[in-house]
Design a protein around this motif. Structure first.
Motif, PDB file in Angstrom:
ATOM      1  N   ASN A  27      32.295  43.616  49.526  1.00 45.83           N
ATOM      2  CA  ASN A  27      32.258  43.861  48.082  1.00 45.83           C
ATOM      3  C   ASN A  27      33.206  42.863  47.429  1.00 45.83           C
ATOM      4  O   ASN A  27      34.350  42.726  47.860  1.00 45.83           O
ATOM      5  N   VAL A  28      32.713  42.152  46.410  1.00 46.73           N
ATOM      6  CA  VAL A  28      33.552  41.126  45.773  1.00 46.73           C
ATOM      7  C   VAL A  28      33.620  41.362  44.270  1.00 46.73           C
ATOM      8  O   VAL A  28      32.716  41.957  43.680  1.00 46.73           O
ATOM      9  N   THR A  29      34.711  40.896  43.686  1.00 48.60           N
ATOM     10  CA  THR A  29      34.834  40.910  42.222  1.00 48.60           C
ATOM     11  C   THR A  29      34.713  39.476  41.730  1.00 48.60           C
ATOM     12  O   THR A  29      35.353  38.565  42.276  1.00 48.60           O
ATOM     13  N   LEU A  30      33.869  39.280  40.713  1.00 42.99           N
ATOM     14  CA  LEU A  30      33.648  37.957  40.118  1.00 42.99           C
ATOM     15  C   LEU A  30      34.231  38.016  38.710  1.00 42.99           C
ATOM     16  O   LEU A  30      33.532  38.381  37.755  1.00 42.99           O
ATOM     17  N   PRO A  31      35.532  37.713  38.579  1.00 46.35           N
ATOM     18  CA  PRO A  31      36.208  37.961  37.300  1.00 46.35           C
ATOM     19  C   PRO A  31      35.501  37.308  36.112  1.00 46.35           C
ATOM     20  O   PRO A  31      35.088  36.147  36.183  1.00 46.35           O
ATOM     21  N   GLY A  32      35.352  38.115  35.068  1.00 45.35           N
ATOM     22  CA  GLY A  32      34.772  37.600  33.823  1.00 45.35           C
ATOM     23  C   GLY A  32      33.258  37.690  33.758  1.00 45.35           C
ATOM     24  O   GLY A  32      32.678  37.476  32.700  1.00 45.35           O
ATOM     25  N   LEU A  33      32.595  37.992  34.878  1.00 43.43           N
ATOM     26  CA  LEU A  33      31.126  38.050  34.858  1.00 43.43           C
ATOM     27  C   LEU A  33      30.643  39.484  35.051  1.00 43.43           C
ATOM     28  O   LEU A  33      31.331  40.291  35.686  1.00 43.43           O
ATOM     29  N   SER A  34      29.457  39.767  34.524  1.00 39.70           N
ATOM     30  CA  SER A  34      28.880  41.097  34.742  1.00 39.70           C
ATOM     31  C   SER A  34      28.188  41.111  36.107  1.00 39.70           C
ATOM     32  O   SER A  34      27.282  40.303  36.366  1.00 39.70           O
ATOM     33  N   SER A  48      32.523  43.867  37.270  1.00 41.76           N
ATOM     34  CA  SER A  48      32.302  42.491  37.758  1.00 41.76           C
ATOM     35  C   SER A  48      32.107  42.451  39.265  1.00 41.76           C
ATOM     36  O   SER A  48      32.308  41.423  39.879  1.00 41.76           O
ATOM     37  N   SER A  49      31.748  43.581  39.846  1.00 43.76           N
ATOM     38  CA  SER A  49      31.682  43.587  41.313  1.00 43.76           C
ATOM     39  C   SER A  49      30.251  43.492  41.807  1.00 43.76           C
ATOM     40  O   SER A  49      29.290  43.810  41.088  1.00 43.76           O
ATOM     41  N   LEU A  50      30.150  43.034  43.036  1.00 46.30           N
ATOM     42  CA  LEU A  50      28.851  42.806  43.666  1.00 46.30           C
ATOM     43  C   LEU A  50      28.996  43.162  45.141  1.00 46.30           C
ATOM     44  O   LEU A  50      30.032  42.871  45.749  1.00 46.30           O
ATOM     45  N   ARG A  51      27.964  43.806  45.692  1.00 49.38           N
ATOM     46  CA  ARG A  51      28.041  44.211  47.099  1.00 49.38           C
ATOM     47  C   ARG A  51      26.974  43.497  47.928  1.00 49.38           C
ATOM     48  O   ARG A  51      25.807  43.482  47.545  1.00 49.38           O
ATOM     49  N   PHE A  52      27.417  42.923  49.033  1.00 49.44           N
ATOM     50  CA  PHE A  52      26.479  42.379  50.021  1.00 49.44           C
ATOM     51  C   PHE A  52      26.564  43.287  51.247  1.00 49.44           C
ATOM     52  O   PHE A  52      27.664  43.566  51.729  1.00 49.44           O
ATOM     53  N   SER A  53      25.415  43.737  51.747  1.00 47.45           N
ATOM     54  CA  SER A  53      25.461  44.517  52.997  1.00 47.45           C
ATOM     55  C   SER A  53      24.391  43.986  53.945  1.00 47.45           C
ATOM     56  O   SER A  53      23.218  43.898  53.613  1.00 47.45           O
ATOM     57  N   LEU A  68      24.598  32.120  44.940  1.00 48.49           N
ATOM     58  CA  LEU A  68      25.644  32.744  44.126  1.00 48.49           C
ATOM     59  C   LEU A  68      26.464  31.683  43.401  1.00 48.49           C
ATOM     60  O   LEU A  68      26.783  31.839  42.211  1.00 48.49           O
ATOM     61  N   VAL A  69      26.775  30.595  44.101  1.00 56.23           N
ATOM     62  CA  VAL A  69      27.555  29.525  43.458  1.00 56.23           C
ATOM     63  C   VAL A  69      26.773  28.982  42.252  1.00 56.23           C
ATOM     64  O   VAL A  69      27.331  28.788  41.166  1.00 56.23           O
ATOM     65  N   GLU A  70      25.461  28.804  42.427  1.00 62.77           N
ATOM     66  CA  GLU A  70      24.643  28.294  41.312  1.00 62.77           C
ATOM     67  C   GLU A  70      24.604  29.294  40.150  1.00 62.77           C
ATOM     68  O   GLU A  70      24.706  28.912  38.982  1.00 62.77           O
ATOM     69  N   VAL A  71      24.456  30.565  40.486  1.00 57.96           N
ATOM     70  CA  VAL A  71      24.411  31.598  39.438  1.00 57.96           C
ATOM     71  C   VAL A  71      25.726  31.613  38.660  1.00 57.96           C
ATOM     72  O   VAL A  71      25.734  31.661  37.412  1.00 57.96           O
ATOM     73  N   VAL A  72      26.832  31.556  39.387  1.00 58.14           N
ATOM     74  CA  VAL A  72      28.149  31.598  38.719  1.00 58.14           C
ATOM     75  C   VAL A  72      28.292  30.380  37.802  1.00 58.14           C
ATOM     76  O   VAL A  72      28.755  30.498  36.665  1.00 58.14           O
ATOM     77  N   GLU A  73      27.840  29.204  38.281  1.00 67.32           N
ATOM     78  CA  GLU A  73      27.909  27.996  37.428  1.00 67.32           C
ATOM     79  C   GLU A  73      27.072  28.184  36.171  1.00 67.32           C
ATOM     80  O   GLU A  73      27.504  27.900  35.059  1.00 67.32           O
ATOM     81  N   GLY A 111      30.962  29.973  35.023  1.00 65.45           N
ATOM     82  CA  GLY A 111      32.086  30.009  35.974  1.00 65.45           C
ATOM     83  C   GLY A 111      32.889  31.297  35.884  1.00 65.45           C
ATOM     84  O   GLY A 111      32.711  32.101  34.963  1.00 65.45           O
ATOM     85  N   LEU A 112      33.751  31.488  36.878  1.00 62.54           N
ATOM     86  CA  LEU A 112      34.607  32.682  36.902  1.00 62.54           C
ATOM     87  C   LEU A 112      35.716  32.512  35.877  1.00 62.54           C
ATOM     88  O   LEU A 112      36.156  31.395  35.603  1.00 62.54           O
ATOM     89  N   ARG A 113      36.176  33.636  35.330  1.00 60.74           N
ATOM     90  CA  ARG A 113      37.266  33.586  34.357  1.00 60.74           C
ATOM     91  C   ARG A 113      38.383  34.536  34.814  1.00 60.74           C
ATOM     92  O   ARG A 113      38.520  35.632  34.302  1.00 60.74           O
ATOM     93  N   PRO A 114      39.127  34.045  35.804  1.00 64.35           N
ATOM     94  CA  PRO A 114      40.155  34.938  36.370  1.00 64.35           C
ATOM     95  C   PRO A 114      41.222  35.277  35.327  1.00 64.35           C
ATOM     96  O   PRO A 114      41.514  34.456  34.476  1.00 64.35           O
TER      97      PRO A 114
END
Ligand SMILES: Cc1ncc(COP(=O)(O)O)c(C=O)c1O
Length: 382
Positions: A297-304, A348-353, A370-375, A379-382
């Protein structure tokens, strides 16, 4: 487009061997296991074998396994059945803040009918501290229900210690092990629990079938009344194809779990390392070691998380923003909030299982997507 499925905590594909085991029970072996004639006895043999297979995976006795319709029903049976059996004037149930809704909702319902409930908090890594349980136990505590492994973040609870605390005080202990069974070794005696819930579709078996382990000598008030099936503990003609599938999935898990877990763990490490390297600012949630071998489970700061999930879906990757049962629900993950995240962080969290069939190529594809989507999203906004 070839799709990548990284949502095995929501459900898993049916394993080929499981389908093979079920097929005869969808065709010729159609008897009712309660019938005394030949057709019934053929069916009875399938039911008995499945009970042995499920029991073997969790080190229980076959007669301690009660088949039902899945994890939700098993949890309801455990919680309502214990409180109704042992009730008292004002029963008290202890659970945790990070349980699945299939535990939280029956507790809520009991609370609306006069039962006291306590929801234990968790550490920032998602663990229930045994001392919190010790402090919450009261003279009228009837039941403790704490999950073995969390569906959102994968944290594995110190369940042996928690069950020991309940046992010292003579309080019944239930665990929702739906995400754990088939992924990590589970031994009901070593855990020291009275009841344990499991579900077929989380371990390569069919949907709509599960079981509850009920320790020999422990009495639950049945929730479904009718015929005398399952030793009068759960009425209704058995879902035989489903039960046979659950049994086959358990037997297969017993054989392949060691190798499958090792492979998933190394792919999960690959996923985590690459994401941390490619997306500075991304954070991981859950316990770094005491965690399911397949869950990140990850948090991608600033993104939904939900927007990211939908864009990933468009790129052919199925991931999740948390428990499938609550998706479509705008509320942020209550599991992450209980672990100390803010509402924004939880959103801002996302789960990979991962599953036993996940490959390294799929992990690389998911990272790239995921990198492309974030771009695309700035980008992330920590
Ligand atoms: C921890 C946990 N408990 C219970 C359930 C419910 O199980 P079922 O879908 O078999 O009713 C789930 C399913 O997501 C789960 O993850």
């Amino acid at each position: 487009m070839d799709r990548v499925y990284l949502d095995h905590n929501a459900t898993t594909p049916l394993r080929a061997q499981v389908l093979g085991a079920m097929e005869p029970y969808l065709r010729g072996t159609f008897g009712n296991p309660s019938s005394l004639h030949w057709h019934g006895q053929q069916a009875r043999r399938g039911l008995d074998r499945a009970r042995e297979q499920v029991a073997a995976l969790i080190h229980a006795r076959p007669e301690e396994i009660v088949f039902c319709s899945g994890g939700t029903e098993a949890n309801n049976m455990a919680i309502r059945g214990t409180v109704e059996q042992r009730g008292g004037a004002s029963p008290h149930v202890i659970t945790s803040a990070v349980e699945h809704q299939a535990v939280l909702r029956p507790c809520q319902d009991l609370a609306s009918r006069g039962c006291q409930t306590t929801h234990l908090g968790v550490t920032p890594l998602g663990e229930v501290p045994p001392q919190e349980l010790r402090d919450a136990l009261a003279s009228d505590t009837t039941l403790v229900s704490i999950m073995l492994a969390n569906n959102d973040v994968g944290t594995i609870q110190p369940l042996e210690e928690l069950a020991a605390v309940a046992r010292e005080r003579g309080v019944a202990m239930h665990t929702d092990a739906v995400q754990a069974v088939g992924r990590i070794p589970v031994d009901v005696r070593a855990l020291g629990v009275d009841m344990l819930s499991l579900s077929g579709h989380k371990l390569g078996g069919p949907k709509g079938v599960g079981a509850i382990y009920v320790r020999r000598g422990f009495h639950l008030r049945p929730q479904l009344l009718g015929g005398g099936q399952e030793r009068r503990r759960r009425a209704g003609t058995e879902n035989l194809p489903g039960i046979v599938g659950l049994g086959a999935a358990c037997e297969l898990a017993a054989e392949t779990m060691g190798a499958d877990s090792a492979r998933m763990r190394s792919l999960l490490e690959l996923l985590e390392t690459r994401l941390l390297a490619e997306l500075p600012g991304l954070r991981t949630n859950g316990h770094p070691r005491r965690r399911l071998p397949n869950t990140l489970n990850v948090t991608l700061p600033g993104l939904s998380g939900e927007d990211v999930m939908l864009l990933l879906d468009g790129a052919g990757i199925s991931a999740s923003v948390g428990s499938a049962c609550s998706s479509g629900d705008p509320e942020p993950s209550y599991v992450l909030i209980a672990m100390g995240a803010s509402e924004d962080q939880a959103r801002s969290s996302l789960r990979f299982s991962l599953g036993p069939e996940t490959t390294a190529a799929e992990i690389h594809r998911a990272v790239k997507a995921l990198v492309e989507v974030v771009e695309t999203m700035g980008g992330l906004r920590p």
